[in-house]
Design a protein around this motif. Structure first.
Motif, PDB file in Angstrom:
ATOM      1  N   SER A 182       9.387   3.521   9.503  1.00 37.55           N
ATOM      2  CA  SER A 182       8.267   2.888  10.602  1.00 37.55           C
ATOM      3  C   SER A 182       7.476   1.398   9.846  1.00 37.55           C
ATOM      4  CB  SER A 182       7.507   4.034  10.811  1.00 37.55           C
ATOM      5  OG  SER A 182       7.920   4.900  11.290  1.00 37.55           O
ATOM      6  N   LEU A 183       7.712   1.397   8.478  1.00 29.55           N
ATOM      7  CA  LEU A 183       6.768   0.154   8.524  1.00 29.55           C
ATOM      8  C   LEU A 183       8.371  -1.106   9.283  1.00 29.55           C
ATOM      9  CD1 LEU A 183       4.878   0.622   5.290  1.00 29.55           C
ATOM     10  CD2 LEU A 183       4.214  -0.528   7.629  1.00 29.55           C
ATOM     11  N   ILE A 188       0.798  -1.428  -0.218  1.00 27.44           N
ATOM     12  CA  ILE A 188       0.277   0.122  -0.501  1.00 27.44           C
ATOM     13  C   ILE A 188       0.949   0.634   0.031  1.00 27.44           C
ATOM     14  CG2 ILE A 188      -1.642   1.387   1.334  1.00 27.44           C
ATOM     15  CD1 ILE A 188      -2.401  -1.147   2.336  1.00 27.44           C
ATOM     16  N   LEU A 189       1.322   1.458   0.383  1.00 29.12           N
ATOM     17  CA  LEU A 189       2.898   2.817   0.756  1.00 29.12           C
ATOM     18  C   LEU A 189       3.451   2.526  -0.265  1.00 29.12           C
ATOM     19  CD1 LEU A 189       4.496   4.404   3.015  1.00 29.12           C
ATOM     20  CD2 LEU A 189       5.857   2.829   2.931  1.00 29.12           C
ATOM     21  N   GLY A 190       3.992   1.657  -1.257  1.00 30.14           N
ATOM     22  CA  GLY A 190       4.803   1.247  -2.206  1.00 30.14           C
ATOM     23  C   GLY A 190       3.692   2.317  -3.001  1.00 30.14           C
ATOM     24  N   GLN A 198       4.991  -1.652  12.582  1.00 26.19           N
ATOM     25  CA  GLN A 198       3.565  -1.090  12.639  1.00 26.19           C
ATOM     26  C   GLN A 198       3.114  -1.133  12.253  1.00 26.19           C
ATOM     27  OE1 GLN A 198       4.550   3.529  13.045  1.00 26.19           O
ATOM     28  NE2 GLN A 198       5.945   3.542  15.111  1.00 26.19           N
ATOM     29  N   GLY A 199       2.587  -2.079  11.538  1.00 24.95           N
ATOM     30  CA  GLY A 199       1.178  -1.778  10.018  1.00 24.95           C
ATOM     31  C   GLY A 199       0.778  -1.204   9.475  1.00 24.95           C
ATOM     32  N   TYR A 200      -0.260  -0.835   9.909  1.00 16.95           N
ATOM     33  CA  TYR A 200      -1.060  -0.412   9.611  1.00 16.95           C
ATOM     34  C   TYR A 200      -1.389   1.109  10.446  1.00 16.95           C
ATOM     35  CZ  TYR A 200      -3.671  -3.658   6.257  1.00 16.95           C
ATOM     36  OH  TYR A 200      -3.303  -4.256   5.172  1.00 16.95           O
TER      37      TYR A 200
END
Length: 105
Positions: free
Chosen positions: A87-88, A19-21, A93-95
């Motif tokens: 952070s990920l 998702i971050l990507g 931390q995930g979501y």
């Protein structure tokens, strides 16, 4: 709306890094489109500069949205993506990292 979409992604168990990507890719595309538009590059040439090429319609949507977005805001968005990435990858931390990113944007 973005947090609701993220909740749906969480329900579907989508990988937070993926998702971050996607978010980071969009921010980077917007930075590139903004720079090329400022140089006077035609829309078709901007679209073909990406690998794989973007559709001209998508470039037009970016250009329309960028009319109300400062360069400073785009840089802050990219910095927030970098922080979320760290952070990920450094802690589980995930979501939570993605929620913080969304609230920052």
């Amino acid at each position: 709306a973005a947090l609701a979409i993220l909740a749906d992604y969480r329900f579907r168990r989508m990988d937070p890094i993926m998702i971050l990507g996607d978010v980071t890719r969009v921010v980077c595309e917007m930075i590139t489109v903004r720079a090329m538009t400022a140089e006077g590059t035609p829309t078709a040439e901007i679209a073909s500069a990406f690998k794989p090429p973007l559709h001209e319609y998508k470039v037009g949507l970016y250009q329309k949205s960028l009319r109300n977005t400062s360069e400073k805001k785009l840089r802050r968005a990219l910095e927030a993506c970098i922080e979320a990435d760290a952070s990920l990858k450094l802690s589980p931390q995930g979501y939570t990292a993605l929620e913080k990113l969304i609230c920052t944007l």
